[in-house]
Motif scaffolding. Structure first.
Motif, PDB file in Angstrom:
ATOM      1  N   PHE A   1      59.508 -69.704 -24.376  1.00 22.09           N
ATOM      2  CA  PHE A   1      60.475 -69.529 -24.362  1.00 22.09           C
ATOM      3  C   PHE A   1      61.111 -69.130 -23.110  1.00 22.09           C
ATOM      4  N   GLN A   2      61.119 -68.004 -22.073  1.00 23.15           N
ATOM      5  CA  GLN A   2      60.957 -67.717 -21.107  1.00 23.15           C
ATOM      6  C   GLN A   2      61.118 -69.370 -20.379  1.00 23.15           C
ATOM      7  N   LYS A   3      59.865 -69.520 -20.113  1.00 25.20           N
ATOM      8  CA  LYS A   3      59.710 -70.272 -19.442  1.00 25.20           C
ATOM      9  C   LYS A   3      60.836 -71.819 -20.112  1.00 25.20           C
ATOM     10  N   LEU A   4      60.923 -72.393 -21.534  1.00 25.95           N
ATOM     11  CA  LEU A   4      61.874 -72.849 -21.765  1.00 25.95           C
ATOM     12  C   LEU A   4      63.063 -73.035 -20.843  1.00 25.95           C
ATOM     13  N   ASN A   5      64.061 -71.543 -21.275  1.00 24.47           N
ATOM     14  CA  ASN A   5      64.518 -71.019 -21.424  1.00 24.47           C
ATOM     15  C   ASN A   5      64.905 -70.911 -19.698  1.00 24.47           C
ATOM     16  N   GLU A   6      64.000 -71.521 -18.617  1.00 20.48           N
ATOM     17  CA  GLU A   6      64.256 -71.262 -16.998  1.00 20.48           C
ATOM     18  C   GLU A   6      64.811 -72.595 -16.724  1.00 20.48           C
ATOM     19  N   VAL A   7      63.902 -73.678 -17.381  1.00 19.03           N
ATOM     20  CA  VAL A   7      64.466 -75.221 -16.902  1.00 19.03           C
ATOM     21  C   VAL A   7      65.940 -75.665 -17.640  1.00 19.03           C
TER      22      VAL A   7
END
Length: 169
Positions: A13-19
């Motif tokens: 979810f960190q990677k998803l939120n970053e993008v």
């Protein structure tokens, strides 16, 4: 096991939120190329596919009579193969409309929280009986969480592609 799953939830979810945070509100609703979803539609699709897990896990379950993680490798092989194009089932197709980036981001944060809470509070080896994917047997809670994660990872990759395309325009 639970710590590793929680770490995977947080990282996914960190990677998803970053993008997602890289898109402007305007870019969030631009169709990048023919046949593609917008970033907003992609985020909504993730929400549709990853919602309802607390209710599913609190529903009917039974002790699993196979390996609790038997389907994880096939889910990873399928969803993390970015060379294949997949068709979403009708009930997971996002509506064609303008989406609010902040609203969807908040829903995704709630889904992350729900998954983390589920990992903490449920026996991940139990099989869920109230729902299963088409052409598949019932998944364990562990497999459902892994499904949500590989599905989100697949679409995080898609969102990165959409962003790259839009920033080249």
């Amino acid at each position: 096991m639970k710590t590793a799953v929680q770490k995977n939830v947080v990282e996914t979810f960190q990677k998803l939120n970053e993008v997602l945070s890289s898109f402007s509100q305007e870019e969030f609703n631009i169709v990048p190329f023919k046949g593609s979803w917008t970033a907003g539609q992609t985020a909504q699709h993730i929400i549709l596919a990853c919602s309802g897990y607390p209710e599913l896990f609190a529903g009917k379950t039974e002790k699993t009579i196979r390996k609790y993680d038997e389907h994880v490798k096939e889910l990873e092989t399928l969803f993390l193969n970015f060379k294949i194009k997949m068709e979403s089932p009708e009930f997971l197709r996002p509506e064609k409309k303008e989406y609010n980036k902040n609203s969807l981001t908040l829903v995704l944060l709630k889904i992350e929280s729900d998954l983390l809470e589920a990992v903490e509070n449920y026996d991940l080896t139990l099989t869920c009986l109230d729902f299963h994917l088409p052409n598949s047997e019932n998944f364990t809670i562990y497999e459902w969480i892994n499904f949500a994660l590989v599905h989100a990872q697949r679409h995080t990759n898609q969102l990165n592609s959409i962003l790259q395309y839009l920033t080249k325009l």
